[in-house]
Design a protein around this motif. Sequence first.
Motif, PDB file in Angstrom:
ATOM      1  N   ARG A  54       0.886  -1.274  -0.175  1.00  0.00           N
ATOM      2  CA  ARG A  54       0.026  -0.067   0.221  1.00  0.00           C
ATOM      3  C   ARG A  54       0.911   1.276   0.014  1.00  0.00           C
ATOM      4  O   ARG A  54       0.708   2.224  -0.783  1.00  0.00           O
ATOM      5  CB  ARG A  54      -0.921  -0.131   1.132  1.00  0.00           C
ATOM      6  CG  ARG A  54      -2.306   0.678   1.146  1.00  0.00           C
ATOM      7  CD  ARG A  54      -3.175   0.564   2.203  1.00  0.00           C
ATOM      8  NE  ARG A  54      -2.728  -0.038   3.457  1.00  0.00           N
ATOM      9  CZ  ARG A  54      -3.193  -1.352   3.688  1.00  0.00           C
ATOM     10  NH1 ARG A  54      -3.789  -2.404   2.773  1.00  0.00           N
ATOM     11  NH2 ARG A  54      -2.517  -1.886   4.908  1.00  0.00           N
ATOM     12  N   GLU A  55       1.866   1.273   0.780  1.00  0.00           N
ATOM     13  CA  GLU A  55       2.861   2.408   0.702  1.00  0.00           C
ATOM     14  C   GLU A  55       3.628   2.653  -0.563  1.00  0.00           C
ATOM     15  O   GLU A  55       3.662   3.793  -0.850  1.00  0.00           O
ATOM     16  CB  GLU A  55       3.877   2.110   2.050  1.00  0.00           C
ATOM     17  CG  GLU A  55       4.887   3.332   2.150  1.00  0.00           C
ATOM     18  CD  GLU A  55       5.799   3.263   3.220  1.00  0.00           C
ATOM     19  OE1 GLU A  55       6.984   3.751   3.178  1.00  0.00           O
ATOM     20  OE2 GLU A  55       5.868   2.259   3.951  1.00  0.00           O
ATOM     21  N   LEU A  56       4.202   1.490  -1.227  1.00  0.00           N
ATOM     22  CA  LEU A  56       4.622   1.726  -2.246  1.00  0.00           C
ATOM     23  C   LEU A  56       3.681   2.240  -3.546  1.00  0.00           C
ATOM     24  O   LEU A  56       4.144   3.111  -4.387  1.00  0.00           O
ATOM     25  CB  LEU A  56       5.312   0.274  -2.876  1.00  0.00           C
ATOM     26  CG  LEU A  56       6.357  -0.225  -2.163  1.00  0.00           C
ATOM     27  CD1 LEU A  56       6.711  -1.699  -2.517  1.00  0.00           C
ATOM     28  CD2 LEU A  56       7.622   0.570  -2.224  1.00  0.00           C
ATOM     29  N   CYS A  57       2.462   1.888  -3.440  1.00  0.00           N
ATOM     30  CA  CYS A  57       1.622   2.419  -4.238  1.00  0.00           C
ATOM     31  C   CYS A  57       1.220   3.879  -3.942  1.00  0.00           C
ATOM     32  O   CYS A  57       1.308   4.798  -4.971  1.00  0.00           O
ATOM     33  CB  CYS A  57       0.428   1.665  -4.050  1.00  0.00           C
ATOM     34  SG  CYS A  57      -1.170   2.167  -5.366  1.00  0.00           S
ATOM     35  N   VAL A  58       0.812   4.031  -2.836  1.00  0.00           N
ATOM     36  CA  VAL A  58       0.372   5.477  -2.586  1.00  0.00           C
ATOM     37  C   VAL A  58       1.664   6.576  -2.725  1.00  0.00           C
ATOM     38  O   VAL A  58       1.441   7.812  -3.040  1.00  0.00           O
ATOM     39  CB  VAL A  58      -0.211   5.651  -0.902  1.00  0.00           C
ATOM     40  CG1 VAL A  58      -0.387   6.989  -0.713  1.00  0.00           C
ATOM     41  CG2 VAL A  58      -1.441   4.813  -1.230  1.00  0.00           C
ATOM     42  N   GLU A  59       2.782   6.230  -2.150  1.00  0.00           N
ATOM     43  CA  GLU A  59       3.886   6.994  -2.028  1.00  0.00           C
ATOM     44  C   GLU A  59       4.742   7.170  -3.101  1.00  0.00           C
ATOM     45  O   GLU A  59       5.400   8.170  -3.303  1.00  0.00           O
ATOM     46  CB  GLU A  59       4.625   6.687  -0.774  1.00  0.00           C
ATOM     47  CG  GLU A  59       4.042   6.640   0.755  1.00  0.00           C
ATOM     48  CD  GLU A  59       3.697   8.125   0.926  1.00  0.00           C
ATOM     49  OE1 GLU A  59       4.523   9.117   0.922  1.00  0.00           O
ATOM     50  OE2 GLU A  59       2.673   8.351   1.815  1.00  0.00           O
ATOM     51  N   LEU A  60       5.047   5.851  -3.881  1.00  0.00           N
ATOM     52  CA  LEU A  60       5.746   5.957  -5.019  1.00  0.00           C
ATOM     53  C   LEU A  60       5.151   5.611  -6.376  1.00  0.00           C
ATOM     54  O   LEU A  60       5.846   5.783  -7.185  1.00  0.00           O
ATOM     55  CB  LEU A  60       6.947   5.007  -4.635  1.00  0.00           C
ATOM     56  CG  LEU A  60       7.876   4.989  -3.463  1.00  0.00           C
ATOM     57  CD1 LEU A  60       8.628   3.956  -3.388  1.00  0.00           C
ATOM     58  CD2 LEU A  60       8.702   6.334  -3.481  1.00  0.00           C
ATOM     59  N   GLY A  61       3.905   5.529  -6.391  1.00  0.00           N
ATOM     60  CA  GLY A  61       3.124   5.023  -7.707  1.00  0.00           C
ATOM     61  C   GLY A  61       3.440   3.535  -8.187  1.00  0.00           C
ATOM     62  O   GLY A  61       3.065   3.329  -9.362  1.00  0.00           O
ATOM     63  N   TYR A  62       3.874   2.728  -7.106  1.00  0.00           N
ATOM     64  CA  TYR A  62       3.991   1.448  -7.758  1.00  0.00           C
ATOM     65  C   TYR A  62       2.882   0.578  -7.271  1.00  0.00           C
ATOM     66  O   TYR A  62       2.805  -0.019  -6.137  1.00  0.00           O
ATOM     67  CB  TYR A  62       5.354   0.647  -7.070  1.00  0.00           C
ATOM     68  CG  TYR A  62       6.650   1.180  -7.557  1.00  0.00           C
ATOM     69  CD1 TYR A  62       7.105   0.923  -9.107  1.00  0.00           C
ATOM     70  CD2 TYR A  62       6.998   2.384  -7.063  1.00  0.00           C
ATOM     71  CE1 TYR A  62       8.130   1.548  -9.530  1.00  0.00           C
ATOM     72  CE2 TYR A  62       8.197   3.201  -7.611  1.00  0.00           C
ATOM     73  CZ  TYR A  62       8.739   2.508  -8.949  1.00  0.00           C
ATOM     74  OH  TYR A  62       9.821   3.411  -9.291  1.00  0.00           O
ATOM     75  N   CYS A  63       1.759   0.712  -8.167  1.00  0.00           N
ATOM     76  CA  CYS A  63       0.511  -0.146  -7.699  1.00  0.00           C
ATOM     77  C   CYS A  63       0.238  -1.369  -8.547  1.00  0.00           C
ATOM     78  O   CYS A  63       0.082  -1.281  -9.871  1.00  0.00           O
ATOM     79  CB  CYS A  63      -0.673   0.949  -8.144  1.00  0.00           C
ATOM     80  SG  CYS A  63      -0.444   2.540  -6.944  1.00  0.00           S
ATOM     81  N   LEU A  64       0.521  -2.424  -8.252  1.00  0.00           N
ATOM     82  CA  LEU A  64       0.338  -3.539  -8.610  1.00  0.00           C
ATOM     83  C   LEU A  64      -1.216  -4.115  -8.993  1.00  0.00           C
ATOM     84  O   LEU A  64      -1.961  -3.679  -8.390  1.00  0.00           O
ATOM     85  CB  LEU A  64       0.824  -4.685  -7.827  1.00  0.00           C
ATOM     86  CG  LEU A  64       2.564  -4.660  -7.537  1.00  0.00           C
ATOM     87  CD1 LEU A  64       2.915  -5.665  -6.590  1.00  0.00           C
ATOM     88  CD2 LEU A  64       3.425  -4.443  -8.898  1.00  0.00           C
TER      89      LEU A  64
END
Length: 107
Positions: free
Chosen positions: A39-49
């Motif tokens: 969730r952090e990778l998606c929200v903070e860095l844009g890496y949404c699998l």
Amino acid sequence: MFREQRAKLQHRKRQDEISGFFNRSPQRIPRSSVEWLLRELCVELGYCLCPGARQSIIDDPPLTPETFTHTVMELEGIGSGDSLKFKEVFNRINKAFLRESQSDVSE
């Protein structure tokens, strides 16, 4: 395409297990931490699998920060060639692994 990504993920996990066996004892981070990290990778860095890739990592997460980073980057379609992006993602993942290892020590 997801099958190819899943095959790469399985290959990385095998490499991860071999590397962990020789270098250090691999330690799986808890499911709740994996979910939070993704969730952090998606929200903070844009890496949404995609949901399938996300679930495969949650169900069977890579054992080391390096393999986790390679897996996320490959499933996102970026690969590990971009060293700045790799370092940014690795730093987040490594912090999560360090938090877990420190919480294991304190318990």
